[in-house]
Motif scaffolding. Structure first.
Motif, PDB file in Angstrom:
ATOM      1  N   ASP A 103    -109.466 -13.991 -35.255  1.00  0.00           N
ATOM      2  CA  ASP A 103    -110.845 -14.450 -35.061  1.00  0.00           C
ATOM      3  C   ASP A 103    -111.855 -13.324 -34.876  1.00  0.00           C
ATOM      4  N   LEU A 104    -111.388 -12.108 -34.549  1.00  0.00           N
ATOM      5  CA  LEU A 104    -112.318 -10.995 -34.357  1.00  0.00           C
ATOM      6  C   LEU A 104    -111.556  -9.688 -34.497  1.00  0.00           C
ATOM      7  N   CYS A 105    -112.106  -8.777 -35.288  1.00  0.00           N
ATOM      8  CA  CYS A 105    -111.493  -7.457 -35.464  1.00  0.00           C
ATOM      9  C   CYS A 105    -112.592  -6.415 -35.602  1.00  0.00           C
ATOM     10  N   GLY A 106    -112.597  -5.458 -34.703  1.00  0.00           N
ATOM     11  CA  GLY A 106    -113.646  -4.448 -34.709  1.00  0.00           C
ATOM     12  C   GLY A 106    -113.464  -3.390 -35.779  1.00  0.00           C
TER      13      GLY A 106
ATOM     14  N   LEU B 214    -113.401  -4.539 -22.445  1.00  0.00           N
ATOM     15  CA  LEU B 214    -113.405  -3.287 -21.684  1.00  0.00           C
ATOM     16  C   LEU B 214    -114.811  -2.821 -21.305  1.00  0.00           C
ATOM     17  N   VAL B 215    -115.752  -2.941 -22.226  1.00  0.00           N
ATOM     18  CA  VAL B 215    -117.089  -2.385 -21.967  1.00  0.00           C
ATOM     19  C   VAL B 215    -117.790  -3.088 -20.800  1.00  0.00           C
TER      20      VAL B 215
ATOM     21  N   ILE C 157    -104.154  -5.301 -23.003  1.00  0.00           N
ATOM     22  CA  ILE C 157    -104.963  -4.091 -22.916  1.00  0.00           C
ATOM     23  C   ILE C 157    -104.587  -3.358 -21.631  1.00  0.00           C
ATOM     24  N   CYS C 158    -104.265  -2.072 -21.739  1.00  0.00           N
ATOM     25  CA  CYS C 158    -103.989  -1.250 -20.567  1.00  0.00           C
ATOM     26  C   CYS C 158    -105.069  -0.178 -20.485  1.00  0.00           C
TER      27      CYS C 158
ATOM     28  N   GLU D 253     -98.284  -1.408 -31.361  1.00  0.00           N
ATOM     29  CA  GLU D 253     -99.456  -0.820 -30.704  1.00  0.00           C
ATOM     30  C   GLU D 253    -100.562  -0.630 -31.725  1.00  0.00           C
ATOM     31  N   ASP D 254    -101.719  -1.213 -31.432  1.00  0.00           N
ATOM     32  CA  ASP D 254    -102.874  -1.058 -32.308  1.00  0.00           C
ATOM     33  C   ASP D 254    -103.512   0.300 -32.027  1.00  0.00           C
ATOM     34  N   PRO D 255    -103.744   1.145 -33.042  1.00  0.00           N
ATOM     35  CA  PRO D 255    -104.228   2.503 -32.773  1.00  0.00           C
ATOM     36  C   PRO D 255    -105.584   2.564 -32.078  1.00  0.00           C
ATOM     37  N   VAL D 256    -106.574   1.810 -32.577  1.00  0.00           N
ATOM     38  CA  VAL D 256    -107.905   1.755 -31.954  1.00  0.00           C
ATOM     39  C   VAL D 256    -108.425   0.332 -32.138  1.00  0.00           C
ATOM     40  N   THR D 257    -108.715  -0.341 -31.044  1.00  0.00           N
ATOM     41  CA  THR D 257    -108.997  -1.779 -31.079  1.00  0.00           C
ATOM     42  C   THR D 257    -110.444  -2.043 -30.693  1.00  0.00           C
ATOM     43  N   GLY D 258    -111.301  -2.228 -31.697  1.00  0.00           N
ATOM     44  CA  GLY D 258    -112.705  -2.492 -31.411  1.00  0.00           C
ATOM     45  C   GLY D 258    -112.898  -3.743 -30.588  1.00  0.00           C
ATOM     46  N   SER D 259    -112.200  -4.836 -30.946  1.00  0.00           N
ATOM     47  CA  SER D 259    -112.403  -6.106 -30.246  1.00  0.00           C
ATOM     48  C   SER D 259    -111.974  -6.041 -28.784  1.00  0.00           C
ATOM     49  N   ALA D 260    -110.994  -5.192 -28.450  1.00  0.00           N
ATOM     50  CA  ALA D 260    -110.601  -5.050 -27.044  1.00  0.00           C
ATOM     51  C   ALA D 260    -111.760  -4.539 -26.200  1.00  0.00           C
TER      52      ALA D 260
END
Length: 260
Positions: free
Chosen positions: A69-72, A210-211, A176-177, A199-206
């Motif tokens: 549903d969402l991928c950064g 996090l922000v 998410i850690c 492991e996802d290398p860089v996850t925009g949607s996470a």
């Protein structure tokens, strides 16, 4: 049938870093089954497909196993393809998605995405989570999509060696850690065992989760983050209340043709 395909490393300033995504522009939608098979063949964590509809683009993302549903990073990669290869010149790209309208602009090679902000609620740290991660987090939260474990230091997050079989049984799509960073405001790693790419290398949607969390905890709206996976990537973020800005660079690794 022949389709153009691009492979882009998102949240990266050089190839072999950031998060790779396949991007396939379309004139009209293919069947869901065919797009899923293409995503399986591409083998990336996400394959993005988009179709132009006048002044905006419909955008969909497929993992090798299912539509998400969402991928950064694949959104950033799609904007990169439009600007770099498809003669797109408008100041903002508008994508219509399963998560509503998403906006991406580019300035001096930096792509900035406007995404929804996701809240979290505290939950109890359980032995099940500690066993799955191989370490006990200081705090645990459940977000609107993902579970988030907070540790005391960057070193702890870098040292995690999770049992992905156990991670796949936890609630939420992603685990998410995260922790305060040494050279960045915060660091993170994201585990997604059910995609077949642990492991996802860089996850925009996470960073939709996090922000807002770190903005409140650190008392600042502008944040610089690093995902400390093996490939790694830097994200320049801003908390806007109900929305977040997530920005990064992108580089092209490959362009080619799919023959169906």
């Amino acid at each position: 049938m022949e389709l153009d395909i691009y492979q882009v490393d998102a949240f990266a300033e050089e190839v072999f870093s950031g998060n790779p995504a396949a991007v396939i522009p379309l004139f009209e939608w293919l069947s869901d089954g065919l797009m899923q098979r293409i995503a399986q063949e591409c083998g990336q964590s996400e394959t993005a497909f988009f179709v132009r509809r006048g002044e905006y683009f419909e955008l969909r993302w497929f993992t090798p196993d299912y539509e998400i549903d969402l991928c950064g990073h694949a959104t950033l990669a799609s904007a990169h393809v439009l600007y770099e290869f498809l003669d797109y010149t408008d100041p903002v790209v508008v994508f219509e998605t399963k998560s509503g309208r998403l906006f991406v602009d580019r300035e001096n090679g930096l792509y900035s995405m406007d995404f929804p902000a996701w809240s979290v609620r505290p939950i109890q740290v359980t032995e099940r989570v500690a066993q799955a991660l191989g370490a006990r987090p200081d705090e645990l939260f459940m977000g609107e999509r993902d579970m988030m474990a907070v540790f005391g230091s960057e070193e702890q997050v870098r040292a995690l060696k999770p049992d992905f079989r156990l991670v796949s049984k936890l609630d939420g799509l992603c685990m998410i850690c995260t922790a305060p960073g040494l050279d960045h405001d915060f660091v993170s790693r994201t585990f997604v065992a059910i995609t077949g790419l642990p492991e996802d290398p860089v996850t925009g949607s996470a960073h939709c989760t996090l922000v807002p969390f770190w903005a409140e905890r650190l008392g600042k709206s502008a944040l610089r983050a690093r995902q400390v996976s093996a490939r790694g990537g830097v994200l320049i973020c801003e908390n806007l209340g109900s929305r977040v800005k997530i920005a990064g660079h992108a580089v092209t690794f490959m362009k080619g043709t799919i023959t169906l």
